[in-house]
Design a protein around this motif. Sequence first.
Motif, PDB file in Angstrom:
ATOM      1  N   LEU A  61       1.205  -1.516  -0.536  1.00 18.33           N
ATOM      2  CA  LEU A  61       0.536  -0.053   0.077  1.00 18.33           C
ATOM      3  C   LEU A  61       1.612   1.751  -0.035  1.00 18.33           C
ATOM      4  O   LEU A  61       1.808   1.589   0.333  1.00 18.33           O
ATOM      5  N   CYS A  67      -1.400  -4.815   1.953  1.00 18.53           N
ATOM      6  CA  CYS A  67      -2.900  -5.809   2.129  1.00 18.53           C
ATOM      7  C   CYS A  67      -3.289  -6.684   3.041  1.00 18.53           C
ATOM      8  O   CYS A  67      -2.453  -7.475   3.126  1.00 18.53           O
ATOM      9  N   CYS A  77      -7.476  -2.292  -1.826  1.00 16.21           N
ATOM     10  CA  CYS A  77      -6.322  -2.864  -0.502  1.00 16.21           C
ATOM     11  C   CYS A  77      -6.929  -2.035  -0.172  1.00 16.21           C
ATOM     12  O   CYS A  77      -6.950  -1.421   0.141  1.00 16.21           O
ATOM     13  N   SER A  78      -6.586  -3.051   1.428  1.00 12.18           N
ATOM     14  CA  SER A  78      -7.337  -2.260   2.281  1.00 12.18           C
ATOM     15  C   SER A  78      -5.690  -2.818   3.779  1.00 12.18           C
ATOM     16  O   SER A  78      -5.874  -4.230   3.520  1.00 12.18           O
ATOM     17  N   ARG A  79      -5.552  -1.937   4.538  1.00  9.53           N
ATOM     18  CA  ARG A  79      -5.336  -3.040   5.838  1.00  9.53           C
ATOM     19  C   ARG A  79      -6.172  -3.696   7.423  1.00  9.53           C
ATOM     20  O   ARG A  79      -6.000  -3.947   8.416  1.00  9.53           O
ATOM     21  N   ARG A  80      -7.395  -2.767   6.204  1.00 12.77           N
ATOM     22  CA  ARG A  80      -8.905  -3.049   7.478  1.00 12.77           C
ATOM     23  C   ARG A  80      -9.678  -4.293   7.116  1.00 12.77           C
ATOM     24  O   ARG A  80     -10.335  -4.141   5.533  1.00 12.77           O
ATOM     25  N   ARG A  82     -13.513  -6.141   5.335  1.00 13.34           N
ATOM     26  CA  ARG A  82     -14.624  -4.898   5.449  1.00 13.34           C
ATOM     27  C   ARG A  82     -15.193  -6.202   5.609  1.00 13.34           C
ATOM     28  O   ARG A  82     -15.288  -7.233   5.860  1.00 13.34           O
TER      29      ARG A  82
END
Length: 83
Positions: A61, A67, A77-80, A82
């Motif tokens: 990221l 990610c 992409c995310s670190r959290r 969903r």
Amino acid sequence: MTQRYVIHLPIVANDLPAAQRLARVLGRWALVLPQAEPGGTTVSTEDDQNLRHWVFCDALLPSRRRCLLRADHDGPCSRRLRR
């Protein structure tokens, strides 16, 4: 050759999706350990451990972190996680 070692910890599940879900849970939990690299987590069948399936996307990221969504996720992409 490096002086690093990889720990292989067999944990069984009944099918590939269940194995990937369990591996994601364990990988995210392992983030509390500085030695852990959950992005490299894979699962395989017991009889063919050379054919591995990725668990995390692990894309880099802009924050230089990885990610943590599943390997085949939709969207950005995310670190959290969903919901």
